[in-house]
Design a protein around this motif. Structure first.
Motif, PDB file in Angstrom:
ATOM      1  N   TRP A 131       0.803  -1.220   0.000  1.00 59.87           N
ATOM      2  CA  TRP A 131       0.000   0.000   0.000  1.00 59.87           C
ATOM      3  C   TRP A 131       0.837   1.272   0.000  1.00 59.87           C
ATOM      4  CZ3 TRP A 131      -4.706  -0.779  -1.457  1.00 59.87           C
ATOM      5  CH2 TRP A 131      -5.260  -2.051  -1.256  1.00 59.87           C
ATOM      6  N   ILE A 132       2.158   1.114  -0.047  1.00 57.79           N
ATOM      7  CA  ILE A 132       3.012   2.308  -0.086  1.00 57.79           C
ATOM      8  C   ILE A 132       2.745   3.082  -1.380  1.00 57.79           C
ATOM      9  CG2 ILE A 132       5.402   3.170  -0.200  1.00 57.79           C
ATOM     10  CD1 ILE A 132       6.220   0.732   1.499  1.00 57.79           C
ATOM     11  N   ASN A 191      -6.389   3.941   4.638  1.00 60.81           N
ATOM     12  CA  ASN A 191      -7.183   2.961   5.380  1.00 60.81           C
ATOM     13  C   ASN A 191      -6.820   1.525   5.037  1.00 60.81           C
ATOM     14  OD1 ASN A 191      -8.408   5.049   6.648  1.00 60.81           O
ATOM     15  ND2 ASN A 191     -10.231   5.046   5.317  1.00 60.81           N
ATOM     16  N   GLU A 192      -6.551   1.288   3.746  1.00 62.83           N
ATOM     17  CA  GLU A 192      -6.154  -0.072   3.348  1.00 62.83           C
ATOM     18  C   GLU A 192      -4.811  -0.430   3.985  1.00 62.83           C
ATOM     19  OE1 GLU A 192      -7.746  -2.389   1.893  1.00 62.83           O
ATOM     20  OE2 GLU A 192      -9.430  -1.354   0.943  1.00 62.83           O
ATOM     21  N   ALA A 193      -3.888   0.520   3.981  1.00 66.52           N
ATOM     22  CA  ALA A 193      -2.563   0.278   4.576  1.00 66.52           C
ATOM     23  C   ALA A 193      -2.723  -0.043   6.064  1.00 66.52           C
ATOM     24  CB  ALA A 193      -1.680   1.516   4.392  1.00 66.52           C
ATOM     25  N   GLY A 223      -1.938  -3.722   7.974  1.00 68.61           N
ATOM     26  CA  GLY A 223      -0.986  -3.823   9.089  1.00 68.61           C
ATOM     27  C   GLY A 223      -1.659  -4.315  10.355  1.00 68.61           C
ATOM     28  N   THR A 224      -2.861  -3.801  10.588  1.00 75.48           N
ATOM     29  CA  THR A 224      -3.594  -4.158  11.809  1.00 75.48           C
ATOM     30  C   THR A 224      -3.965  -5.637  11.808  1.00 75.48           C
ATOM     31  OG1 THR A 224      -4.474  -1.919  11.884  1.00 75.48           O
ATOM     32  CG2 THR A 224      -5.645  -3.567  13.183  1.00 75.48           C
ATOM     33  N   THR A 264       0.262   6.761   8.690  1.00 77.44           N
ATOM     34  CA  THR A 264      -0.524   6.208   7.573  1.00 77.44           C
ATOM     35  C   THR A 264      -0.473   7.138   6.358  1.00 77.44           C
ATOM     36  OG1 THR A 264      -2.471   7.155   8.636  1.00 77.44           O
ATOM     37  CG2 THR A 264      -2.143   4.813   8.913  1.00 77.44           C
ATOM     38  N   THR A 265      -0.458   8.451   6.618  1.00 81.87           N
ATOM     39  CA  THR A 265      -0.395   9.404   5.497  1.00 81.87           C
ATOM     40  C   THR A 265       0.927   9.233   4.743  1.00 81.87           C
ATOM     41  OG1 THR A 265      -1.666  10.922   6.842  1.00 81.87           O
ATOM     42  CG2 THR A 265      -0.616  11.856   4.906  1.00 81.87           C
TER      43      THR A 265
END
Ligand code: VTB
Ligand code: MG
Ligand code: MG
Length: 319
Positions: free
Chosen positions: A33-34, A40-42, A46-47, A100-101
């Motif tokens: 997702w970088i 949100n997907e990233a 990770g979560t 996340t940003t």
């Protein structure tokens, strides 16, 4: 003081290896997702990776700093129990994708981070702003968050045996920090501004080669608790003060057991036990850690940092 036996203490420290895998997996899961413009997907990737991996560990763990309250976060919510059971009782503070940003924009300095401590010893900091100041081991005991940054710089410079103009003060690049930046310039010292992830700045104060003397500024309270664990392990110092901005936030502090929501919080009040450790893995390249990189034939490399009360080290791995 901790009432744990030596065996119980060792059992907590022995979890560090398993948690290294947890943060590596979270970083690897966020990697696709970088630069994709989708925070949100990233965060979700990770979560989920973090939670799956933590549920395989022999421990009785509770998330005290996580992705939010139960009704707003499906995974790693505050109060969620994790682990296989029949292991040490621990509190966990996580930020599966810190920055996340940064990840979504393909920028440097994002991390997967986890702090673990003896059950009942981590501050249950609500998700609000917190004023913070952090220094490395040589300046331990010299900071006072109730004093001005100028006063703190004087004390830290003395402890480090430097002229005040030789100090480097790191802070998030935000208008709310203009009054701090001004104080740094007034004494001829240097600022080092960054866009996000103040955990890295806090840790940097305790790592000589990184040339950061003080981390200061207002950032997230959850990140403050995680940084305090890292600095405790690294022998540095940390002080904070919550900044409730609404009546509702004040009420949340009180509900979480903070009678005076804007009282000074020392490192030992934020992390009450010495039985704790910190783990981080880079997602994108950064000051402290390299990010996840693709290697030949489906392999990726990761770069992590583990700090326990006994030692700290960097780990490069291929997966
Ligand atoms: C802070 C900081 C975090 O986001 O919470 C910041 O502690 C938010 O600041 O490390 P703004 O409200 O000014 O954007 C991070 O930098 C990343 O989560
Ligand atoms: Mg996060
Ligand atoms: Mg965060």
């Amino acid at each position: 003081m901790s009432g744990l036996t030596i065996e119980q203490k060792e059992n907590i420290q022995s979890l560090a290896g398993a948690f290294l895998t947890v943060s590596q997996k979270a970083a690897v899961a966020a990697y696709p997702w970088i630069g994709k413009g989708n925070k949100n997907e990233a965060d979700g990737a990770g979560t989920e990776a973090m939670r799956n991996e933590m549920n395989c560990i022999n421990m009785n763990a509770v998330i005290v700093i996580g992705e939010g309250e139960m009704d707003e976060a499906p995974m790693l919510y505050i109060g969620e129990r994790l682990g296989v059971g029949n292991g040490p009782d621990v509190d966990i503070a996580v930020d599966p994708v810190e920055g996340t940003t940064l990840v979504s924009k393909g920028q440097d300095n994002s991390l997967a981070v986890i702090a673990v401590a003896e059950k009942g010893t981590l501050l249950h900091a609500p998700d609000m702003y917190m004023e913070k100041i952090a220094v490395g081991p040589k300046a331990k005991g010299c900071i006072d968050i109730t004093a001005s940054l100028t006063e703190n710089m004087k004390a830290v410079a003395k402890a480090l045996g430097k002229d005040i103009s030789e100090l480097t003060v790191m802070m998030q690049d935000r208008p709310r920090h203009d009054y701090l930046i001004k104080q740094v310039f007034e004494v001829g010292a240097k600022v080092r501004l960054f866009s996000d992830v103040d955990i890295t700045g806090a840790i940097a104060t305790a790592i000589e080669e990184l040339d950061v003397d003080i981390l200061v500024g207002t950032g997230g309270a959850p990140e403050g608790v995680i940084a305090a664990v890292a600095l405790k392990c690294l022998g540095g110092d940390f002080q904070a003060r919550l900044v409730p901005e609404t009546e509702e936030e004040t009420a949340r502090c009180i509900k979480m057991g903070l009678v005076n929501p804007s009282a000074v919080l020392t490192m030992d009040q934020i992390v009450k036990s010495n039985d704790c450790f910190f783990v981080a893995t880079g997602i994108t390249d950064g000051l402290l850690l390299k990010g996840v990189h693709k290697k030949e034939t489906d392999k990726v490399s990761t770069h992590s940092f583990v700090a326990t009360m006994n030692h700290s080290h960097f780990i490069e791995a291929r997966h």
